[in-house]
Design a protein around this motif. Structure first.
Motif, PDB file in Angstrom:
ATOM      1  N   SER A  57     135.659  26.113  61.463  1.00 41.94           N
ATOM      2  CA  SER A  57     136.153  24.675  60.765  1.00 41.94           C
ATOM      3  C   SER A  57     134.690  24.256  61.064  1.00 41.94           C
ATOM      4  O   SER A  57     133.856  23.258  60.528  1.00 41.94           O
ATOM      5  N   LEU A 101     135.438  19.785  52.602  1.00 39.09           N
ATOM      6  CA  LEU A 101     134.722  18.822  53.953  1.00 39.09           C
ATOM      7  C   LEU A 101     134.492  18.073  54.342  1.00 39.09           C
ATOM      8  O   LEU A 101     135.522  17.257  53.723  1.00 39.09           O
ATOM      9  N   GLU A 138     138.517  24.774  50.983  1.00 37.12           N
ATOM     10  CA  GLU A 138     137.031  24.356  52.113  1.00 37.12           C
ATOM     11  C   GLU A 138     137.651  22.944  51.723  1.00 37.12           C
ATOM     12  O   GLU A 138     137.342  22.594  50.413  1.00 37.12           O
ATOM     13  N   VAL A 170     136.150  21.198  56.685  1.00 37.87           N
ATOM     14  CA  VAL A 170     134.864  22.575  57.416  1.00 37.87           C
ATOM     15  C   VAL A 170     134.053  20.411  57.834  1.00 37.87           C
ATOM     16  O   VAL A 170     133.836  19.545  57.031  1.00 37.87           O
ATOM     17  N   THR A 186     134.104  25.708  48.169  1.00 35.33           N
ATOM     18  CA  THR A 186     134.564  24.141  48.566  1.00 35.33           C
ATOM     19  C   THR A 186     135.453  23.136  47.263  1.00 35.33           C
ATOM     20  O   THR A 186     135.105  23.724  46.197  1.00 35.33           O
ATOM     21  N   ARG A 192     130.634  24.892  61.116  1.00 33.77           N
ATOM     22  CA  ARG A 192     130.113  26.090  60.088  1.00 33.77           C
ATOM     23  C   ARG A 192     127.936  24.975  60.665  1.00 33.77           C
ATOM     24  O   ARG A 192     127.376  25.566  60.623  1.00 33.77           O
ATOM     25  N   LEU A 237     125.940  22.122  53.739  1.00 36.62           N
ATOM     26  CA  LEU A 237     127.821  23.040  54.250  1.00 36.62           C
ATOM     27  C   LEU A 237     128.898  23.265  52.614  1.00 36.62           C
ATOM     28  O   LEU A 237     129.810  24.254  53.031  1.00 36.62           O
ATOM     29  N   ARG A 240     137.612  31.635  58.723  1.00 33.67           N
ATOM     30  CA  ARG A 240     136.200  30.873  58.701  1.00 33.67           C
ATOM     31  C   ARG A 240     136.231  30.247  59.709  1.00 33.67           C
ATOM     32  O   ARG A 240     137.563  29.798  60.025  1.00 33.67           O
ATOM     33  N   HIS A 250     134.967  18.402  66.377  1.00 35.08           N
ATOM     34  CA  HIS A 250     133.856  19.523  66.494  1.00 35.08           C
ATOM     35  C   HIS A 250     134.582  19.725  68.394  1.00 35.08           C
ATOM     36  O   HIS A 250     134.143  20.906  68.660  1.00 35.08           O
TER      37      HIS A 250
END
Ligand SMILES: *Cc1c(COP(=O)(O)O)cnc(C)c1O
Length: 421
Positions: free
Chosen positions: A364, A91, A89, A112, A135, A366, A130, A362, A345
């Protein structure tokens, strides 16, 4: 003086656009030299490629620089080279151009999304919430040229032992403190696309202090001569240098020659943009509720890829779209609503992420919402910031034209529905 948007005659008899990129005399000379040399492909680290990389590397006081065919390719190379892979992941700002994040999907890594601060920069505090056991990295974009808070971001990365990558595609020559952006993390990428501050037409560049990152990036996109010449012979991947890994990310030498002629101007351009941005901001202050978002301050010097204003409709009484239409109608066309940089987003790639090499389990997205990025996207417009200084005719024409247009609109503000005058 009826506003042109209501049928009056435009304030400017000659419509204003901002011409970019600048064609410097040095660029012209270098492009012609390159053309006549007959060398339209550079296989190894030589010629204008080596010269540009060397100058760019020195500018950033960094160990290595690698030119690529685009900023997207530079980001892909950086992500691969720092070791990102399936399930990792990363950020990533939601308020950026999507190319910041898209190459992650090629690696099976998952961006994410993180909301921004009111000035559009990365919010490290929101990012911290997050962080998960997966991560591995943070990528930040210095949006429109304004450096993110690199103290907060580097502290966060150190605290969780995660890798930092900077997307500096808007921010050639911007500084945080006295340190240029692109030197705070493991690797950084710049686009040299035609609209960017240093423009090759198409191109990109990666900078790193890590031999390992430099070598892996070369392996991904610079097979054969370059990788064989440049990679560390003791790198276990060296035996793949001849074939690389299936991509070719070399840039066109004519584009690089063109960009090489601009590079010596960068410091001066950034300095001139500071002055131009203050002049533009003071012109705009005639319009109530039209607020600059991304000015340089005591901690940081923006590269002013653009200056962004937010229209606070509560205060102004006028919507962003109506104001932008009115400015265009008066003949000033360089005011732009940046549609291509709408927050990530809202894009399918992020609401429903897919990768050619990994099946995501999972999301993107969150955070429950991304209110700050949404607010900027809904209410802001941008204007170019000229870079040639007060002696330049074009620059003065641009800024005084804006002054004439804004002056007329400010005078007629109430007819546009505006409050506060
Ligand atoms: C332009 C840009 C890129 C992509 O660069 P290309 O050279 O067009 O591939 C990536 N990120 C940001 C923030 C950009 O503005």
């Amino acid at each position: 003086m009826t506003l042109a948007t209501f049928g009056g005659s435009p304030a400017l008899s000659h419509p204003i656009v901002y011409r970019w990129p600048k064609v410097t005399e040095e660029s012209e000379r270098l492009v012609l030299n390159q053309l006549h040399s007959g060398q339209l492909s550079i296989y190894d680290r030589s010629g204008v490629v080596a010269q540009f990389e060397e100058a760019f590397r020195q500018y950033h006081d960094a160990r290595f620089a690698l030119i690529t065919s685009s900023g997207t390719a530079a980001l892909h190379s950086a992500y691969y080279a720092v070791g990102l892979g399936p399930g990792d992941e990363v950020l990533c700002p939601t308020y950026t151009f999507f190319a910041t994040a898209m190459p992650l999907f090629q690696l099976g890594a998952l961006p994410v999304l993180v909301d921004c601060r009111t000035d559009g920069t990365f919010d490290a505090a929101l990012a911290e919430d997050l962080i998960t056991e997966r991560t591995r990295a943070i990528v930040v974009t210095h949006m429109w040229g304004l450096p993110c808070d690199m103290n907060q971001i580097t502290q966060l990365c150190a605290k969780y032992n995660i890798v930092l990558i900077e997307d500096c595609s808007h921010a050639h020559g911007a500084t945080w403190g006295s340190q240029p952006v692109g030197t705070f993390g493991e690797a950084a990428a710049w686009s040299l696309q035609t609209q960017k501050i240093i423009a090759a037409g198409e191109g990109g560049i990666l900078v790193t202090n890590s031999r390992e990152v430099y070598d892996k990036a070369q392996l991904l996109g610079h097979f054969n001569k370059r990788a064989i010449q440049e990679m560390d012979r003791f790198n276990p991947y060296y035996r793949y240098a001849a074939t690389g890994l299936g991509l070719k990310y070399r840039a066109h030498p004519l584009g690089i020659a063109f960009a090489l002629g601009q590079l010596p101007m960068l410091r001066q351009w950034i300095a001139c943009k500071q002055e131009a941005a203050s002049r533009i901001t003071s012109i705009m202050s005639a319009l109530p509720g039209v607020i600059p978002l991304n000015m340089s301050d005591k901690n940081r010097t923006s590269a002013y890829y653009a200056l962004v204003f937010r229209v606070d409709q509560e205060q102004s009484g006028v919507s962003r779209d109506l104001l932008v239409d009115a400015i265009h109608a008066e003949g000033f066309h360089d005011i732009d609503i940046p549609k291509a940089t709408s927050p990530l987003h809202g894009l399918t790639a992020f609401t429903d992420p897919i990768s050619p090499v990994f099946q995501y389990d999972r999301p993107s997205l969150r955070a429950p919402s991304y209110p700050l990025a949404d607010r900027i996207a809904a209410n802001s417009f941008k204007v170019s910031v000229p870079c040639e200084g007060v002696d330049d005719e074009d620059e003065n024409r641009f800024i005084s034209a804006l002054g004439v247009v804004v002056g007329k609109i400010a005078f007629e503000w109430s007819t546009l529905g505006g409050r506060g005058l």
